[in-house]
Design a protein around this motif. Sequence first.
Motif, PDB file in Angstrom:
ATOM      1  N   UNK A 163      -1.148  -1.817   3.602  1.00  0.00           N
ATOM      2  CA  UNK A 163      -0.090  -2.523   2.932  1.00  0.00           C
ATOM      3  C   UNK A 163      -0.392  -1.803   1.178  1.00  0.00           C
ATOM      4  N   UNK A 164      -1.749  -1.836   0.773  1.00  0.00           N
ATOM      5  CA  UNK A 164      -1.989  -1.258  -0.609  1.00  0.00           C
ATOM      6  C   UNK A 164      -1.474   0.063  -0.835  1.00  0.00           C
ATOM      7  N   UNK A 165      -1.472   0.721   0.404  1.00  0.00           N
ATOM      8  CA  UNK A 165      -1.101   2.300   0.222  1.00  0.00           C
ATOM      9  C   UNK A 165       0.331   2.445   0.567  1.00  0.00           C
ATOM     10  N   UNK A 166       1.198   1.399   0.749  1.00  0.00           N
ATOM     11  CA  UNK A 166       2.439   1.732   1.296  1.00  0.00           C
ATOM     12  C   UNK A 166       3.308   2.057   0.022  1.00  0.00           C
ATOM     13  N   UNK A 167       4.124   3.384   0.230  1.00  0.00           N
ATOM     14  CA  UNK A 167       4.930   3.690  -0.675  1.00  0.00           C
ATOM     15  C   UNK A 167       6.331   2.755  -0.942  1.00  0.00           C
ATOM     16  N   UNK A 168       6.514   1.823  -0.022  1.00  0.00           N
ATOM     17  CA  UNK A 168       7.597   1.152   0.018  1.00  0.00           C
ATOM     18  C   UNK A 168       7.393  -0.112  -0.743  1.00  0.00           C
ATOM     19  N   UNK A 169       6.243  -0.523  -1.165  1.00  0.00           N
ATOM     20  CA  UNK A 169       6.093  -1.709  -1.629  1.00  0.00           C
ATOM     21  C   UNK A 169       5.283  -1.812  -3.064  1.00  0.00           C
ATOM     22  N   UNK A 170       5.976  -2.323  -4.010  1.00  0.00           N
ATOM     23  CA  UNK A 170       5.290  -2.601  -5.240  1.00  0.00           C
ATOM     24  C   UNK A 170       3.860  -3.356  -5.208  1.00  0.00           C
ATOM     25  N   UNK A 171       2.990  -3.268  -6.255  1.00  0.00           N
ATOM     26  CA  UNK A 171       1.568  -3.636  -6.041  1.00  0.00           C
ATOM     27  C   UNK A 171       1.442  -5.207  -5.829  1.00  0.00           C
ATOM     28  N   UNK A 172       2.191  -5.998  -6.501  1.00  0.00           N
ATOM     29  CA  UNK A 172       2.357  -7.557  -6.537  1.00  0.00           C
ATOM     30  C   UNK A 172       2.555  -7.723  -4.992  1.00  0.00           C
ATOM     31  N   UNK A 173       3.511  -7.477  -4.473  1.00  0.00           N
ATOM     32  CA  UNK A 173       4.027  -7.546  -3.013  1.00  0.00           C
ATOM     33  C   UNK A 173       3.107  -7.152  -2.078  1.00  0.00           C
ATOM     34  N   UNK A 174       2.609  -6.080  -2.117  1.00  0.00           N
ATOM     35  CA  UNK A 174       1.486  -5.521  -1.100  1.00  0.00           C
ATOM     36  C   UNK A 174       0.307  -6.531  -1.077  1.00  0.00           C
TER      37      UNK A 174
ATOM     38  N   UNK B  66      13.128   2.743   3.319  1.00  0.00           N
ATOM     39  CA  UNK B  66      12.036   3.203   3.739  1.00  0.00           C
ATOM     40  C   UNK B  66      11.489   4.624   3.380  1.00  0.00           C
ATOM     41  N   UNK B  67      10.733   4.981   2.828  1.00  0.00           N
ATOM     42  CA  UNK B  67      10.329   6.375   2.191  1.00  0.00           C
ATOM     43  C   UNK B  67       9.816   7.095   3.417  1.00  0.00           C
TER      44      UNK B  67
ATOM     45  N   UNK C 119       4.367   6.814  -5.519  1.00  0.00           N
ATOM     46  CA  UNK C 119       2.997   6.451  -5.741  1.00  0.00           C
ATOM     47  C   UNK C 119       1.845   7.449  -4.977  1.00  0.00           C
ATOM     48  N   UNK C 120       0.906   8.035  -5.621  1.00  0.00           N
ATOM     49  CA  UNK C 120      -0.104   8.660  -5.172  1.00  0.00           C
ATOM     50  C   UNK C 120       0.250  10.195  -4.505  1.00  0.00           C
ATOM     51  N   UNK C 121       1.429  10.634  -4.990  1.00  0.00           N
ATOM     52  CA  UNK C 121       1.824  11.827  -4.377  1.00  0.00           C
ATOM     53  C   UNK C 121       2.903  12.477  -5.171  1.00  0.00           C
ATOM     54  N   UNK C 122       3.448  13.589  -4.581  1.00  0.00           N
ATOM     55  CA  UNK C 122       4.434  14.325  -5.317  1.00  0.00           C
ATOM     56  C   UNK C 122       5.893  13.298  -5.253  1.00  0.00           C
TER      57      UNK C 122
ATOM     58  N   UNK D 106       6.262   0.009 -11.325  1.00  0.00           N
ATOM     59  CA  UNK D 106       5.310  -0.672 -10.221  1.00  0.00           C
ATOM     60  C   UNK D 106       5.466  -2.266 -10.569  1.00  0.00           C
ATOM     61  N   UNK D 107       6.748  -2.616 -11.068  1.00  0.00           N
ATOM     62  CA  UNK D 107       6.989  -4.109 -11.056  1.00  0.00           C
ATOM     63  C   UNK D 107       8.149  -4.631 -10.480  1.00  0.00           C
ATOM     64  N   UNK D 108       8.914  -3.500  -9.831  1.00  0.00           N
ATOM     65  CA  UNK D 108      10.338  -3.938  -9.432  1.00  0.00           C
ATOM     66  C   UNK D 108      10.784  -2.645  -8.400  1.00  0.00           C
TER      67      UNK D 108
END
Length: 343
Positions: A282-293, A153-154, A75-78, A39-41
């Motif tokens: 943004x915060x739920x996007x599987x394409x972004x790490x948390x800091x970027x979101x 893009x997932x 993130x948050x799924x299978x 979740x950092x890179x």
Amino acid sequence: MGWLGDLWKPVEKEEAVDMLFVPDVAGAPDPTADRFEPNKCYVELYVDSLRLRNARKFATRFHGAVYTYVTMAYAGGPKVHVPAISKPDNLAKLDPGGLGKVIVVNKQMMGAVPWRGGQLLLELGLFSVNDGNLLTPVLDFVAEVSSEAGVSFIGKVAPFAPLITKGMDMLAGQTKDVALEVGIDTALALDRPGTHAIIAVPKAGRIEASKLSLDKNDRKLLLDGQPLKEAYCVFSLKRSATKADYGEIPELKAKFAGLREAIRSGVMERADEALKAFRLEAVSSPDLIRDDALELVKLAEQMVKDAFGGGPVSRNLESSPGKPVELADMPLYAGRESGVQME
């Protein structure tokens, strides 16, 4: 092993080779290089260079192609699946007489996808397809579908995944006109960035991994300092602290367009609702790490504050130079280095 197994059987029988996987062929990972922290890179997959041999079975010209199938935590799924198939221009309509050449492709097969930890499962195959038969259009079609799906893009890749894998199964089933050069099906525990190699080694021969190295100029594979004569594929897993194409994430791009439209309406309530929708995406996007979101949310919030700072009627964005027009205009990485770590 799926499609890889279908192509491997004739190679194992007719060519009598073993697939040798050599991790960190460029040497031990740089101990100073940044680690893959969950979740950092982001992680990216590149094919660097390759050499073909098995296509000599074809009397006509042939096409070379690379197939990758990555499975990793989501993130948050299978787990998420990222398939890709590419037929670079320099692998099209090759002459069997030129099989000894090393082909440098430097092709991105996946990237940049958030690293969530765990293992990265990888299927990678380099194969050749006989030119002039019905398989050539199939290969072209699947490669086009893969290109349309993208590699970063997932959400965009998911609907195309079954079509890409089905196309690969169709190709693998025609063993008379498809030749596997090298292939691997493995699980990798990512620590630091690295460059790896898959080599088709004749059962009667032997290659010592310690004697392998990479040419610094074109990343071709060397054995005792000389070009390796066997079929091989060199690929790299790279770490990136940034996602250069964040502005093209489809779902987030649409929410940003809605936010801009709401701001331009001059109605604060509409802008607040649009900002909430953007924040959730943004915060739920599987394409972004948390800091970027979170940084994108912060920038969007500031944009709304700037627009409505003087009261309930917004300032005219069109007459304010420097205001973001597209999501890609948001200065997500302003003042930050790219953060790409090369092995």
